[in-house]
Write an enzyme that holds these catalytic residues in place. Structure first.
Site, PDB file in Angstrom:
ATOM      1  N   SER A 311     -52.425  75.526 -81.356  1.00  0.00           N
ATOM      2  CA  SER A 311     -52.946  75.988 -82.644  1.00  0.00           C
ATOM      3  C   SER A 311     -53.860  77.206 -82.469  1.00  0.00           C
ATOM      4  O   SER A 311     -53.400  78.296 -82.144  1.00  0.00           O
ATOM      5  CB  SER A 311     -53.677  74.835 -83.339  1.00  0.00           C
ATOM      6  OG  SER A 311     -53.987  75.150 -84.665  1.00  0.00           O
ATOM      7  N   ASP A 322     -49.483  89.932 -77.279  1.00  0.00           N
ATOM      8  CA  ASP A 322     -48.713  90.924 -78.033  1.00  0.00           C
ATOM      9  C   ASP A 322     -49.368  92.300 -77.999  1.00  0.00           C
ATOM     10  O   ASP A 322     -48.680  93.327 -78.005  1.00  0.00           O
ATOM     11  CB  ASP A 322     -48.540  90.464 -79.487  1.00  0.00           C
ATOM     12  CG  ASP A 322     -47.480  89.380 -79.625  1.00  0.00           C
ATOM     13  OD1 ASP A 322     -46.944  88.949 -78.587  1.00  0.00           O
ATOM     14  OD2 ASP A 322     -47.197  88.959 -80.764  1.00  0.00           O
ATOM     15  N   LYS A 336     -47.840  74.686 -81.536  1.00  0.00           N
ATOM     16  CA  LYS A 336     -48.231  74.259 -82.893  1.00  0.00           C
ATOM     17  C   LYS A 336     -48.518  75.514 -83.709  1.00  0.00           C
ATOM     18  O   LYS A 336     -49.635  76.021 -83.737  1.00  0.00           O
ATOM     19  CB  LYS A 336     -49.462  73.360 -82.858  1.00  0.00           C
ATOM     20  CG  LYS A 336     -49.880  72.879 -84.248  1.00  0.00           C
ATOM     21  CD  LYS A 336     -51.148  72.045 -84.181  1.00  0.00           C
ATOM     22  CE  LYS A 336     -51.562  71.583 -85.569  1.00  0.00           C
ATOM     23  NZ  LYS A 336     -51.984  72.699 -86.446  1.00  0.00           N
TER      24      LYS A 336
END
Length: 407
Positions: A311, A322, A336
């Site tokens: 999460s 990224d 998650k």
């Protein structure tokens, strides 16, 4: 858990209202209350629920608590969504979550406890807390609270959560615990004054060669402040300041999205940190990075993750990966990639947790059920079968605990 009486009355009132309205519907039109595909309608199902409860009250071989059955019905309705993150929070759990997650502090004594031999045993008192100042020790048994006996387990026994509710309370109020201590012939009373007990989510340290280390155990309402203080302290360390940082998100189950966004934003000056999209457009949102960064770009960053990083920790890890701001090292994360929101209940108290959206990393990828693969995969060392069995025997046998208490 006596909060359902009001809720029960609300359901009964609804059924009565529906029943009265039926009297004014022509017989030929009452089929309109049935779904076109022949399935049972809401009125029928409410009647069925109450009939089930009445039959249980009349025929079950033990006493039946109607409030608990309605509570179970609510939990069952949410379970029908087949989503592990959508569930019902009774008022006690809602209050506990507010203390532990959103406020990350509570009024209490400052002790870690666990059940043992039917009583509550102190694992350790926390630093600078009423428990430590009053002289409570690891290994002490709490056998009474305010004169009321503690008995864990059994049909009529208490749970650890019940005892926690008793020990916690308003800051500045007294509580008396009766302690049985090894080496003392008789139990004795200790009166403590509850104080504010913070729940820390950050640990930091300075390693050699200008390397800083920050571990985040969860993302709470205090994490942003804790993280800012920890990072600032490492950057201003007397040893010449931090040149590299290890951000440890291993075993971090997540928490508040805003806190995770803040941590990621400390390293990023542009782009989207995370975005969310749900069935309802009101839950669609993008979280851009602020231009100013808390951690200078010349500080090298390594993020540690494992299969229990979930999460919020995956939001941070995904944004770092990224943007290529740092290197992810470890094993694939939990996966998650969905967001929950708590909706308080007007009738009966408590709340429901509902999954409202899926979140996406800056590159537009949903990692739900797939996880994030680190840049460098490093599997943790695993014990041989015999060594693992010996460690488990040590844990179950509590040999270490007994040795520490004895010596």
């Amino acid at each position: 858990m006596r909060f359902y009486r009001k809720h029960t009355l609300s359901i009964i009132a609804l059924i009565v209202a529906v029943a009265i309205s039926l009297l004014f519907i022509p017989v030929g039109d009452r089929n309109a209350l049935s779904d076109r595909d022949g399935s049972r309608n809401t009125y029928t199902m409410l009647n069925a629920l109450n009939e089930v409860i009445r039959k249980a009250e009349s025929n079950y071989y033990k006493d039946v608590e109607r409030e608990k059955m309605y509570e179970g019905a609510i939990a069952g309705a949410l379970a029908a969504l087949d989503d592990p993150y959508s569930f019902y929070l009774p008022p006690r759990d809602q209050k506990r979550e507010a203390e532990d997650l959103y406020h990350a502090k509570f009024g209490g004594l400052g002790i870690r406890i666990y059940p043992d031999k039917g009583f509550i045993k102190i694992a350790r008192p926390l630093p600078n807390t009423p428990a430590l100042k009053a002289g409570l020790q690891s290994g002490d048994y709490i056998i009474k609270v305010n004169g009321n006996p503690i008995h864990i387990g059994g049909p009529k026994g208490q749970t650890v959560e019940d005892v926690v509710d008793i020990l916690r309370g308003e800051i500045g109020t007294p509580v008396t615990v009766t302690v049985q201590r090894r080496g003392h012939p008789e139990p004795f009373d200790v009166t403590l004054i509850r104080a504010e007990i913070p729940i820390d989510s950050i640990e930091k340290t300075v390693l050699p060669d200008g390397i800083g280390y920050i571990q985040i155990s969860s993302f709470t309402g205090r994490t942003s402040e804790e993280f800012r203080n920890a990072l600032t302290a490492l950057l201003n360390a007397k040893e010449g300041g931090m040149k590299s940082l290890i951000l440890d998100l291993r075993d971090d189950p997540g928490g508040l999205l805003e806190a995770a966004k803040y941590v990621a934003d400390a390293f990023l000056s542009e782009g989207i940190i995370v975005s969310t999209k749900g069935r309802q457009s009101r839950f669609d949102q993008a979280y851009p990075a602020d231009r100013d960064v808390l951690c200078p770009p010349e500080v090298n960053l390594v993020v540690l993750v494992n299969e229990f990083s979930a999460s919020g920790s995956e939001i941070v890890a995904g944004a770092i990966k990224d943007s290529k701001r740092g290197i992810l090292l470890g094993t694939k994360t939990f996966g998650k990639g969905v967001v929950q929101q708590r909706f308080p209940l007007d009738n009966g108290g408590g709340a429901v947790s509902l999954t409202i959206s899926t979140y996406y990393t800056p590159s537009g990828v949903s990692i739900n059920e797939t996880g994030i693969t680190p840049d460098i995969v490093v599997d943790p060392a695993k014990l041989e079968t015999a060594e693992a069995a010996m460690r488990q025997e040590m844990r179950v046998g509590k040999y270490v605990n007994d040795f520490v208490e004895k010596w």
